[in-house]
Enzyme design. Sequence first.
Site, PDB file in Angstrom:
ATOM      1  N   GLY A   1      23.840 -13.395  10.424  1.00  0.00           N
ATOM      2  CA  GLY A   1      23.487 -12.010  10.684  1.00  0.00           C
ATOM      3  C   GLY A   1      23.585 -11.133   9.456  1.00  0.00           C
ATOM      4  O   GLY A   1      23.817 -11.601   8.332  1.00  0.00           O
TER       5      GLY A   1
ATOM      6  N   THR B   1      28.296 -14.419   8.624  1.00  0.00           N
ATOM      7  CA  THR B   1      27.821 -15.696   9.161  1.00  0.00           C
ATOM      8  C   THR B   1      28.882 -16.249  10.091  1.00  0.00           C
ATOM      9  O   THR B   1      30.044 -16.412   9.698  1.00  0.00           O
ATOM     10  CB  THR B   1      27.531 -16.694   8.030  1.00  0.00           C
ATOM     11  OG1 THR B   1      26.600 -16.122   7.121  1.00  0.00           O
ATOM     12  CG2 THR B   1      26.957 -17.985   8.584  1.00  0.00           C
TER      13      THR B   1
ATOM     14  N   GLU C   1      15.253 -14.547  19.390  1.00  0.00           N
ATOM     15  CA  GLU C   1      16.655 -14.160  19.535  1.00  0.00           C
ATOM     16  C   GLU C   1      16.916 -13.571  20.914  1.00  0.00           C
ATOM     17  O   GLU C   1      17.947 -13.854  21.543  1.00  0.00           O
ATOM     18  CB  GLU C   1      17.022 -13.153  18.444  1.00  0.00           C
ATOM     19  CG  GLU C   1      18.493 -12.820  18.378  1.00  0.00           C
ATOM     20  CD  GLU C   1      18.815 -11.877  17.232  1.00  0.00           C
ATOM     21  OE1 GLU C   1      19.970 -11.415  17.158  1.00  0.00           O
ATOM     22  OE2 GLU C   1      17.909 -11.595  16.412  1.00  0.00           O
TER      23      GLU C   1
ATOM     24  N   SER D   1      19.314  -4.972  14.793  1.00  0.00           N
ATOM     25  CA  SER D   1      18.280  -4.834  15.819  1.00  0.00           C
ATOM     26  C   SER D   1      18.884  -4.918  17.208  1.00  0.00           C
ATOM     27  O   SER D   1      20.049  -5.305  17.381  1.00  0.00           O
ATOM     28  CB  SER D   1      17.207  -5.917  15.639  1.00  0.00           C
ATOM     29  OG  SER D   1      17.795  -7.209  15.756  1.00  0.00           O
TER      30      SER D   1
END
Length: 740
Positions: free
Chosen positions: A152, A156, A284, A317
């Site tokens: 991310g 990690t 995702e 996001s």
Amino acid sequence: MVFGRITELFTAASSRLPAGSQSSVPYMPTGSSPDVGTSVSDSISIGNGGRKNCLRHSASLQDFSSYHGFDPEESILPREAISWGQNGSSFSKEKGSVPNGTNPSTRRKLIRAVMIVMCLFLFAFLVYIVSMYIYTNWSRGASRYYVVFDCGSTGTRAYVYQASINYKKDSSLPIVMKSLTEGISRKSRGRAYDRMETEPGFDKLVNNRTGLKTAIKPLIQWAEKQIPKNAHRTTSLFVYATAGVRRLRPADSSWILGNVWSILAKSPFTCRREWVKIISGTEEAYFGWTALNYQTSMLGALPKKATFGALDLGGSSLQVTFENEERTHNETNLNLRIGSVNHHLSAYSLAGYGLNDAFDRSVVHLLKKLPNVNKSDLIEGKLEMKHPCLNSGYNGQYICSQCASSVQGGKKGKSGVSIKLVGAPNWGECSALAKNAVNSSEWSNAKHGVDCDLQPCALPDGYPRPHGQFYAVSGFFVVYRFFNLSAEASLDDVLEKGREFCDKAWQVARTSVSPQPFIEQYCFRAPYIVSLLREGLYITDKQIIIGSGSITWTLGVALLESGKALSSTLGLKSYETLSMKINPIALISILILSLLLLLCALSRVSNCLPRFFRKSYLPLFRHNSTSASSVLNIPSPFRFQRWSPMSTGVKTPLSPTVRGSPRRPFSFGSSIQLMESSLYSSSSCVMHSCSSDSLGDIQYDSTGSFWSSPRRSQMRLQSRRSQSREDLSSSLADSHMLKM
């Protein structure tokens, strides 16, 4: 009584014959002759030369239909009477060929070959099913392990999962997943998750191979301890990068993925190059929805249950996924089939709506409002700016990744522009700033503004509006945990806790919680997540359930990958054919029954059963019979005796011959007995025994029929192997010449 039994046997035999192949030779007692004036059709007609006779070839006088009428005046015997090759019959011991059509033996061999191939194929398939079923039952305790890296924007994370077969009947999901990270204790740094994590994210390590090794190796070493050593080589390792790496330039992202692969190639786990990649926001979201509904036991439930929507808030996001009964056809539509259950999903990712990116946008918004920004201060990193969502007394440097595109000439380092932020808390301004970060029209290039009071202002045009019950996970869970709120707390409780935190001085606020990253931003995060749900997505408090930290999209990756592997290696508990499940036991039983039926059909065609399984054959005479009388010593030609395979030392004659007669092969007092005592039946499956008093008494008329006279002396002719076809033809011609 005896004749009644004989009649029944003949009736049963004749009923099995085809209509076109029945013998036209009626029975006539030995020594009798047709009545005077009897028509040709009433005499003992043996048929025309072009018609196949019911007598089997190569047995005695095989085919009487080959005889033609003999004209005494011309004294010429027709050639067809001597040579029967044209009709496929012969006095020799060789069988004649079939005049027309395919040879029955060839056709039988072809059918036999096809059946053998079918038997072999069915047997091989049966062996495969049985072996798979046995292996599945023996492998109940077998498990596969999966390691998934979540790369991310903030760091990690490593997750380890154990997959095994699910034998419960209340679910169509064949996989049982267990997370091996559940027992990890949180460090004293105040982490909200029970996971192994390294910082920073891969997007901060471009052209820094040493930094990549430092971020990856601790994760590999920890995963090795979670998995048994003998299972290391069969453990699959997946490295999926998300929004942090997605927003990099293609050259930078390719460099990161290539170097990560070269580092992981030396690990004890199995990792392919295609397993190190960047996943899209839709993927995702899809993985997150799968993981959520698996943990809530809604995925693959029988009967089908209403599933939960997923709101996965990350650092960069927001992923939104829910089941939509309206089957729309756009980029947000996904179809998922679990067993016999279908799910029609709407999944999309809202880039820039993560917690870190949202705060970054708030800084950009404030920077745009500053009058007369000194570019030299931006270049040197000396720009100072007040923020209403920071505690009083806070003073620190902040790297703004989005500020470089907003202010030209600013100093852009590897990670953005450095700006000094100063705390100037104001709850009203902070709430308005959070709402501004939610409205996409405020910071995007949209031509027209969007009113959040009229429509969801976080959704682009054409995206379906979320509906149903939702689990809010990841970032939502982090905010709730930071403020020590339970999952049942309302959004208003979040606002109240956030306001209390903002009113504290920075030194007090920092020590009121466990040490952790981004403590200064939670004054902004509290109003932001509330505004995101209410104004950005139009989701009410009643639709929201705050999920636990164990619900991550990485579980969905392991679940889907293990489903592919286990279905191809271990075999599942049932087989789906034409949308109908078949139990392996029933399938194996059907295959065994089919194989037995096919073997029975094959044995019927090829006569390959052992001799003691066959039906006994009942010829008219014994092999060693030397008289025309009944084998039961009853003077009647209709008595039968069971055939015996025991040889008595007397060979069965196959050709007519004369026994006890003068040197001439035929005389007026002789008789011919035609016997068929072969082991096999004739071509029409009827056994014939025809006798006459004497060949010398055979009368021919112009139609080719014959009958024997009872006035001749009785002399028996018995067949023998040494009598050839030419001798018999000469004898026939000689007997007729004597009559003349």
